[in-house]
Design a protein around this motif. Structure first.
Motif, PDB file in Angstrom:
ATOM      1  N   TYR A 106       0.865  -1.172   0.000  1.00 32.58           N
ATOM      2  CA  TYR A 106       0.000   0.000   0.000  1.00 32.58           C
ATOM      3  C   TYR A 106       0.908   1.231   0.000  1.00 32.58           C
ATOM      4  O   TYR A 106       2.091   1.143   0.345  1.00 32.58           O
ATOM      5  CB  TYR A 106      -0.929  -0.009   1.214  1.00 32.58           C
ATOM      6  CG  TYR A 106      -2.001  -1.068   1.121  1.00 32.58           C
ATOM      7  CD1 TYR A 106      -3.300  -0.753   0.728  1.00 32.58           C
ATOM      8  CD2 TYR A 106      -1.713  -2.409   1.393  1.00 32.58           C
ATOM      9  CE1 TYR A 106      -4.282  -1.726   0.611  1.00 32.58           C
ATOM     10  CE2 TYR A 106      -2.679  -3.395   1.273  1.00 32.58           C
ATOM     11  CZ  TYR A 106      -3.963  -3.038   0.888  1.00 32.58           C
ATOM     12  OH  TYR A 106      -4.923  -4.015   0.766  1.00 32.58           O
TER      13      TYR A 106
ATOM     14  N   TYR B 234      -3.221   4.483  -0.142  1.00 29.73           N
ATOM     15  CA  TYR B 234      -3.748   4.119  -1.463  1.00 29.73           C
ATOM     16  C   TYR B 234      -3.318   2.692  -1.799  1.00 29.73           C
ATOM     17  O   TYR B 234      -2.218   2.252  -1.448  1.00 29.73           O
ATOM     18  CB  TYR B 234      -3.219   5.071  -2.543  1.00 29.73           C
ATOM     19  CG  TYR B 234      -3.688   6.497  -2.367  1.00 29.73           C
ATOM     20  CD1 TYR B 234      -4.865   6.943  -2.961  1.00 29.73           C
ATOM     21  CD2 TYR B 234      -2.968   7.386  -1.574  1.00 29.73           C
ATOM     22  CE1 TYR B 234      -5.301   8.243  -2.783  1.00 29.73           C
ATOM     23  CE2 TYR B 234      -3.399   8.687  -1.382  1.00 29.73           C
ATOM     24  CZ  TYR B 234      -4.567   9.111  -1.991  1.00 29.73           C
ATOM     25  OH  TYR B 234      -5.001  10.402  -1.801  1.00 29.73           O
ATOM     26  N   GLU B 235      -4.199   1.988  -2.482  1.00 29.91           N
ATOM     27  CA  GLU B 235      -3.863   0.637  -2.940  1.00 29.91           C
ATOM     28  C   GLU B 235      -3.015   0.672  -4.204  1.00 29.91           C
ATOM     29  O   GLU B 235      -2.278  -0.258  -4.485  1.00 29.91           O
ATOM     30  CB  GLU B 235      -5.144  -0.153  -3.223  1.00 29.91           C
ATOM     31  CG  GLU B 235      -5.964  -0.474  -1.990  1.00 29.91           C
ATOM     32  CD  GLU B 235      -7.185  -1.300  -2.319  1.00 29.91           C
ATOM     33  OE1 GLU B 235      -7.062  -2.541  -2.364  1.00 29.91           O
ATOM     34  OE2 GLU B 235      -8.259  -0.710  -2.542  1.00 29.91           O
TER      35      GLU B 235
ATOM     36  N   SER C  54     -10.535  -6.291   4.081  1.00 31.10           N
ATOM     37  CA  SER C  54     -10.889  -5.817   2.738  1.00 31.10           C
ATOM     38  C   SER C  54     -12.172  -4.987   2.757  1.00 31.10           C
ATOM     39  O   SER C  54     -12.250  -3.931   2.128  1.00 31.10           O
ATOM     40  CB  SER C  54     -11.055  -7.009   1.783  1.00 31.10           C
ATOM     41  OG  SER C  54      -9.856  -7.727   1.658  1.00 31.10           O
ATOM     42  N   ILE C  55     -13.176  -5.479   3.489  1.00 28.91           N
ATOM     43  CA  ILE C  55     -14.457  -4.773   3.578  1.00 28.91           C
ATOM     44  C   ILE C  55     -14.268  -3.396   4.209  1.00 28.91           C
ATOM     45  O   ILE C  55     -14.759  -2.382   3.698  1.00 28.91           O
ATOM     46  CB  ILE C  55     -15.476  -5.595   4.385  1.00 28.91           C
ATOM     47  CG1 ILE C  55     -15.911  -6.834   3.598  1.00 28.91           C
ATOM     48  CG2 ILE C  55     -16.696  -4.752   4.754  1.00 28.91           C
ATOM     49  CD1 ILE C  55     -16.766  -7.802   4.396  1.00 28.91           C
TER      50      ILE C  55
ATOM     51  N   PHE D 258     -11.410  -1.612   4.686  1.00 30.64           N
ATOM     52  CA  PHE D 258     -10.524  -0.697   3.955  1.00 30.64           C
ATOM     53  C   PHE D 258     -11.287  -0.035   2.813  1.00 30.64           C
ATOM     54  O   PHE D 258     -11.190   1.181   2.607  1.00 30.64           O
ATOM     55  CB  PHE D 258      -9.307  -1.440   3.415  1.00 30.64           C
ATOM     56  CG  PHE D 258      -8.271  -0.522   2.822  1.00 30.64           C
ATOM     57  CD1 PHE D 258      -7.276   0.023   3.618  1.00 30.64           C
ATOM     58  CD2 PHE D 258      -8.292  -0.178   1.474  1.00 30.64           C
ATOM     59  CE1 PHE D 258      -6.329   0.896   3.086  1.00 30.64           C
ATOM     60  CE2 PHE D 258      -7.364   0.680   0.932  1.00 30.64           C
ATOM     61  CZ  PHE D 258      -6.366   1.223   1.743  1.00 30.64           C
ATOM     62  N   SER D 259     -12.059  -0.813   2.091  1.00 30.39           N
ATOM     63  CA  SER D 259     -12.863  -0.261   0.993  1.00 30.39           C
ATOM     64  C   SER D 259     -13.896   0.725   1.518  1.00 30.39           C
ATOM     65  O   SER D 259     -14.123   1.787   0.919  1.00 30.39           O
ATOM     66  CB  SER D 259     -13.554  -1.393   0.225  1.00 30.39           C
ATOM     67  OG  SER D 259     -12.613  -2.244  -0.388  1.00 30.39           O
ATOM     68  N   ALA D 260     -14.527   0.380   2.639  1.00 27.93           N
ATOM     69  CA  ALA D 260     -15.573   1.234   3.208  1.00 27.93           C
ATOM     70  C   ALA D 260     -15.002   2.563   3.698  1.00 27.93           C
ATOM     71  O   ALA D 260     -15.599   3.629   3.460  1.00 27.93           O
ATOM     72  CB  ALA D 260     -16.269   0.513   4.358  1.00 27.93           C
TER      73      ALA D 260
ATOM     74  N   THR E  43     -12.211   4.004   2.726  1.00 25.62           N
ATOM     75  CA  THR E  43     -11.746   4.770   1.565  1.00 25.62           C
ATOM     76  C   THR E  43     -12.929   5.434   0.855  1.00 25.62           C
ATOM     77  O   THR E  43     -12.870   6.617   0.502  1.00 25.62           O
ATOM     78  CB  THR E  43     -10.992   3.858   0.579  1.00 25.62           C
ATOM     79  OG1 THR E  43      -9.879   3.250   1.249  1.00 25.62           O
ATOM     80  CG2 THR E  43     -10.489   4.652  -0.615  1.00 25.62           C
ATOM     81  N   LYS E  44     -13.988   4.678   0.670  1.00 28.37           N
ATOM     82  CA  LYS E  44     -15.178   5.223   0.002  1.00 28.37           C
ATOM     83  C   LYS E  44     -15.810   6.328   0.838  1.00 28.37           C
ATOM     84  O   LYS E  44     -16.292   7.342   0.305  1.00 28.37           O
ATOM     85  CB  LYS E  44     -16.198   4.109  -0.245  1.00 28.37           C
ATOM     86  CG  LYS E  44     -17.400   4.553  -1.090  1.00 28.37           C
ATOM     87  CD  LYS E  44     -18.323   3.387  -1.376  1.00 28.37           C
ATOM     88  CE  LYS E  44     -19.429   3.765  -2.340  1.00 28.37           C
ATOM     89  NZ  LYS E  44     -20.255   4.877  -1.844  1.00 28.37           N
TER      90      LYS E  44
ATOM     91  N   GLN F  63      -8.704   4.217   8.300  1.00 27.40           N
ATOM     92  CA  GLN F  63      -8.042   3.479   7.218  1.00 27.40           C
ATOM     93  C   GLN F  63      -6.589   3.154   7.586  1.00 27.40           C
ATOM     94  O   GLN F  63      -6.124   2.016   7.438  1.00 27.40           O
ATOM     95  CB  GLN F  63      -8.092   4.326   5.948  1.00 27.40           C
ATOM     96  CG  GLN F  63      -7.487   3.678   4.709  1.00 27.40           C
ATOM     97  CD  GLN F  63      -7.133   4.721   3.671  1.00 27.40           C
ATOM     98  OE1 GLN F  63      -6.367   5.638   3.943  1.00 27.40           O
ATOM     99  NE2 GLN F  63      -7.667   4.573   2.476  1.00 27.40           N
TER     100      GLN F  63
END
Length: 261
Positions: free
Chosen positions: A52, A96-97, A146-147, A149-151, A153-154, A244
């Motif tokens: 990352y 950031y990924e 994963s859930i 980190f995406s949440a 970030t969004k 995050q």
């Protein structure tokens, strides 16, 4: 003369075909030997190594300067997370990924007169464990990471783009429910393994995987709950970035506590 040329051509053609055939046989033999080795390597890896990319706005040994950089960054909408690496302090804005995304933001900051570095943050590979139940628990931890980190970030991107706080919180509430479901799944898996352990007289050390995973997922659940308490969109944005980065740090700690090879 033609006969001589034909004989020469035929001889060389046979030699060429023989060389090609020998090469193909060699390749097939090498594959037969090496393929099990590569398959075994793939089999041993439960989770791969990942990278990352973090935006770092301060790096130094002065704690006061790090705090000042953190406060200034928070006022500009960054996380301002302070990370201690030995006797050095680093202040991060977000993660950031994709390296291209991080570089794009760094360039925009530079064009605006600011300065920051991109730090590579590594999540180590994780080896498969002997117990299938433990492997499942660790995969549930990966799913939770994963859930969340995406949440997170969004959430901060939506907040920065002007999305209503109520709508962002509604999505985060769904994430909290998913995380709560994952905790239940880990505990059920632990009960199943516990029953098997009693029969097979396995050591209590194996159950440490479940307690570690449960602690991590519980921490994730608290992170989501704290975001839901943020009263403004700007506070929600900063809180999501902090959540995050905290998620990355805690998940790396979890992975680093288990063998990688």
């Amino acid at each position: 003369m033609k006969t001589s040329y034909f004989f020469y051509y035929t001889l060389n053609s046979r030699k060429s075909k023989g060389i090609v055939l020998s090469f193909l046989i060699f390749c097939a033999f090498a594959c037969a030997i090496l393929l099990p080795f590569f398959l075994q390597k793939g089999k041993d890896a439960l989770l791969p190594r990942r990278e990352y990319y973090l935006l770092c706005f301060y790096e130094g040994k002065d704690a006061t300067s790090a705090k000042q950089a953190s406060d200034a960054l928070s006022l500009r909408g960054g996380a301002g997370t302070i990370y201690e690496r030995g006797d050095c302090y680093e202040v991060y804005a977000c993660a950031y990924e994709n390296s291209k995304d991080a570089e794009s933001v760094r360039k925009r900051i530079k064009e605006a007169g600011g300065s920051c570095k991109i730090k590579v943050f590594v999540l180590p590979a994780l080896a498969t464990r002997k117990s299938e139940g433990e492997n499942q628990a660790l995969l549930l931890a990966e799913e939770c990471f994963s859930i969340c980190f995406s949440a997170f970030t969004k959430a901060y991107k939506d907040a920065e783009n002007g999305k209503e706080r109520a709508l962002i919180c509604a999505e985060l509430s769904l994430v909290r429910e998913k995380v709560a479901t994952l905790i239940k799944a880990v505990r059920e898996s632990e009960k199943t393994v516990g029953k098997v352990a009693e029969k097979n007289q396995k050591t209590a050390k194996e159950s440490a995987v479940f307690s570690t995973v449960c602690a991590f997922i519980s921490e994730c659940e608290k992170g989501v709950e704290n975001l839901l308490l943020e009263s403004t969109r700007s506070a929600l944005s900063i809180g999501a970035k902090r959540a995050q980065l905290s998620l990355l740090l805690s998940y790396r700690a979890l992975l680093s506590s288990f063998p990688h090879k």
